[in-house]
Motif scaffolding. Structure first.
Motif, PDB file in Angstrom:
ATOM      1  N   GLY A  18       0.767  -1.374   0.026  1.00  0.00           N
ATOM      2  CA  GLY A  18       0.036  -0.168  -0.215  1.00  0.00           C
ATOM      3  C   GLY A  18       0.743   1.367  -0.100  1.00  0.00           C
ATOM      4  N   GLU A  19       1.755   1.354   0.760  1.00  0.00           N
ATOM      5  CA  GLU A  19       2.817   2.302   0.877  1.00  0.00           C
ATOM      6  C   GLU A  19       3.302   2.732  -0.527  1.00  0.00           C
ATOM      7  OE1 GLU A  19       6.983   3.828   2.989  1.00  0.00           O
ATOM      8  OE2 GLU A  19       5.893   2.003   3.673  1.00  0.00           O
ATOM      9  N   ALA A  20       3.806   1.562  -0.999  1.00  0.00           N
ATOM     10  CA  ALA A  20       4.638   1.620  -2.542  1.00  0.00           C
ATOM     11  C   ALA A  20       3.436   2.137  -3.682  1.00  0.00           C
ATOM     12  CB  ALA A  20       4.981   0.288  -2.898  1.00  0.00           C
ATOM     13  N   ILE A  21       2.479   1.610  -3.304  1.00  0.00           N
ATOM     14  CA  ILE A  21       1.402   2.158  -4.538  1.00  0.00           C
ATOM     15  C   ILE A  21       1.115   3.610  -4.346  1.00  0.00           C
ATOM     16  CG2 ILE A  21      -1.198   1.826  -5.110  1.00  0.00           C
ATOM     17  CD1 ILE A  21      -0.832  -1.052  -4.433  1.00  0.00           C
ATOM     18  N   ALA A  22       0.948   4.054  -2.977  1.00  0.00           N
ATOM     19  CA  ALA A  22       0.366   5.588  -2.785  1.00  0.00           C
ATOM     20  C   ALA A  22       1.624   6.460  -3.235  1.00  0.00           C
ATOM     21  CB  ALA A  22       0.426   5.527  -1.239  1.00  0.00           C
ATOM     22  N   LYS A  23       2.850   5.952  -2.949  1.00  0.00           N
ATOM     23  CA  LYS A  23       3.951   6.843  -3.323  1.00  0.00           C
ATOM     24  C   LYS A  23       4.239   6.754  -5.062  1.00  0.00           C
ATOM     25  CE  LYS A  23       6.850   6.114   0.665  1.00  0.00           C
ATOM     26  NZ  LYS A  23       8.084   5.521   1.162  1.00  0.00           N
ATOM     27  N   GLU A  24       3.902   5.448  -5.677  1.00  0.00           N
ATOM     28  CA  GLU A  24       3.956   5.665  -7.138  1.00  0.00           C
ATOM     29  C   GLU A  24       2.866   6.504  -7.595  1.00  0.00           C
ATOM     30  OE1 GLU A  24       5.560   4.264 -10.655  1.00  0.00           O
ATOM     31  OE2 GLU A  24       6.403   3.928  -8.797  1.00  0.00           O
ATOM     32  N   PHE A  25       1.665   6.342  -7.280  1.00  0.00           N
ATOM     33  CA  PHE A  25       0.571   7.136  -7.618  1.00  0.00           C
ATOM     34  C   PHE A  25       0.764   8.616  -7.401  1.00  0.00           C
ATOM     35  CE2 PHE A  25      -3.380   4.014  -7.519  1.00  0.00           C
ATOM     36  CZ  PHE A  25      -2.573   3.423  -8.394  1.00  0.00           C
ATOM     37  N   ALA A  26       1.264   8.929  -6.440  1.00  0.00           N
ATOM     38  CA  ALA A  26       1.708  10.415  -6.086  1.00  0.00           C
ATOM     39  C   ALA A  26       2.881  10.834  -6.939  1.00  0.00           C
ATOM     40  CB  ALA A  26       2.267  10.781  -4.425  1.00  0.00           C
ATOM     41  N   LYS A  27       3.727  10.153  -7.186  1.00  0.00           N
ATOM     42  CA  LYS A  27       4.667  10.354  -8.307  1.00  0.00           C
ATOM     43  C   LYS A  27       4.354  10.759  -9.697  1.00  0.00           C
ATOM     44  CE  LYS A  27       7.746   7.383  -9.568  1.00  0.00           C
ATOM     45  NZ  LYS A  27       8.689   6.080  -9.596  1.00  0.00           N
ATOM     46  N   GLU A  28       3.139  10.012 -10.018  1.00  0.00           N
ATOM     47  CA  GLU A  28       2.606  10.212 -11.375  1.00  0.00           C
ATOM     48  C   GLU A  28       1.321  11.136 -11.317  1.00  0.00           C
ATOM     49  OE1 GLU A  28       3.292   9.067 -14.268  1.00  0.00           O
ATOM     50  OE2 GLU A  28       5.022   7.826 -13.633  1.00  0.00           O
ATOM     51  N   GLY A  29       1.207  11.999 -10.284  1.00  0.00           N
ATOM     52  CA  GLY A  29       0.393  13.234 -10.031  1.00  0.00           C
ATOM     53  C   GLY A  29      -0.834  12.915  -9.317  1.00  0.00           C
ATOM     54  N   ALA A  30      -1.042  11.940  -8.715  1.00  0.00           N
ATOM     55  CA  ALA A  30      -2.369  11.634  -8.113  1.00  0.00           C
ATOM     56  C   ALA A  30      -2.517  12.295  -6.765  1.00  0.00           C
ATOM     57  CB  ALA A  30      -2.732  10.060  -7.947  1.00  0.00           C
ATOM     58  N   LYS A  31      -3.602  12.739  -6.288  1.00  0.00           N
ATOM     59  CA  LYS A  31      -3.944  13.300  -5.010  1.00  0.00           C
ATOM     60  C   LYS A  31      -4.180  11.963  -4.300  1.00  0.00           C
ATOM     61  CE  LYS A  31      -5.341  17.555  -6.843  1.00  0.00           C
ATOM     62  NZ  LYS A  31      -6.409  18.619  -6.968  1.00  0.00           N
TER      63      LYS A  31
END
Length: 252
Positions: A18-31
């Motif tokens: 979950g942490e890895a997904i959250a960080k990856e999504f944020a890096k790609e512009g997601a809030k």
């Protein structure tokens, strides 16, 4: 960026996949809404890391097995960001390979509550907001235990089979309304939750790990890359599909 201005909820995001997904999504512009169920310290640290890198995130406490908690998480997301584009139902717990006769009703209810009822509740309360936007993505974390036995005990295996069924039904019911639902089915992934198991050479899972074609366990960042693909428009024609990312475990 693949998820620019998208709003994503990631459950169980205080550690591991979950942490890895959250960080990856944020890096790609997601809030990102970083959901956690216990101490806020780890979740807040992830939020701080995301914001320092120029992203936007909030930490929200919720036990996904409890309806009121989930409702409040959804409401906080809407209050802060105004919409929900992506829901990643990642929160999950293990049952220590407990066979059916040794599985207490309490253990059964706890595993099913988090692993299967959680994705049901989060989807139930997020989908109406996705329907307003006429678009949305739901990614459910199942497991190799959704395909075969031996990846967990009676409750865990049942819950992960159930997650795949739930995913397919959501895709069937809401695909034509703009909502895509798919499932990620990891094999043995090295996280804090599995660390003790992976240290034990006598654990049932270790023999299987040594025999998979990849010859190793996986890493949370690899799961995050697949989640990003499924969350993005790159996978727009993929609906109701459980995708194995297991190093070839099921192919043996």
């Amino acid at each position: 960026m693949k998820l620019n201005n998208k709003v994503a909820i990631v459950t169980g995001a205080a550690a591991g996949m979950g942490e890895a997904i959250a960080k990856e999504f944020a890096k790609e512009g997601a809030k990102v809404v970083v959901n956690y169920s216990r101490s806020s310290q780890e979740a807040e640290a992830i939020v701080d890391e995301i914001t320092k890198d120029g992203g936007e995130a909030i930490a929200v406490k919720a036990d996904v097995s409890k309806s009121e908690d989930v409702k409040q998480m959804i409401e906080k997301t809407i209050d802060k960001f105004g919409k929900i584009d992506i829901l990643v139902n990642n929160a999950g717990i293990l049952d220590d390979y407990t066979p059916v006769v040794d599985t207490s009703e309490e253990l059964w209810n706890r595993i099913i509550g988090v692993n299967l009822k959680g994705p049901f509740l989060c989807s139930k309360y997020a989908i109406p907001y996705m329907l307003k936007e006429k678009k949305g993505v739901i990614i459910n974390l199942s497991s190799i235990a959704g395909f075969v036995s031996g990846g967990g005990g009676a409750a865990y295996t049942s819950s992960k089979h159930g997650v795949i069924g739930l995913t397919k039904q959501i895709a069937y019911d809401y695909g034509k309304l703009g909502i895509r639902a798919n499932a990620i089915c990891p094999g043995a992934i090295k996280t804090r939750m599995t660390e003790e198991i992976l240290k034990n050479d006598d654990a049932p899972v270790m023999e299987a790990i040594k025999s998979v074609p990849a010859g190793r366990y996986g890493y949370p960042e690899e799961i995050a890359k697949l989640a990003l693909f499924l969350a993005s428009d790159d996978s727009d024609f993929i609906h109701g599909t459980p995708i194995l990312i297991d190093g070839g475990w099921v192919a043996r």
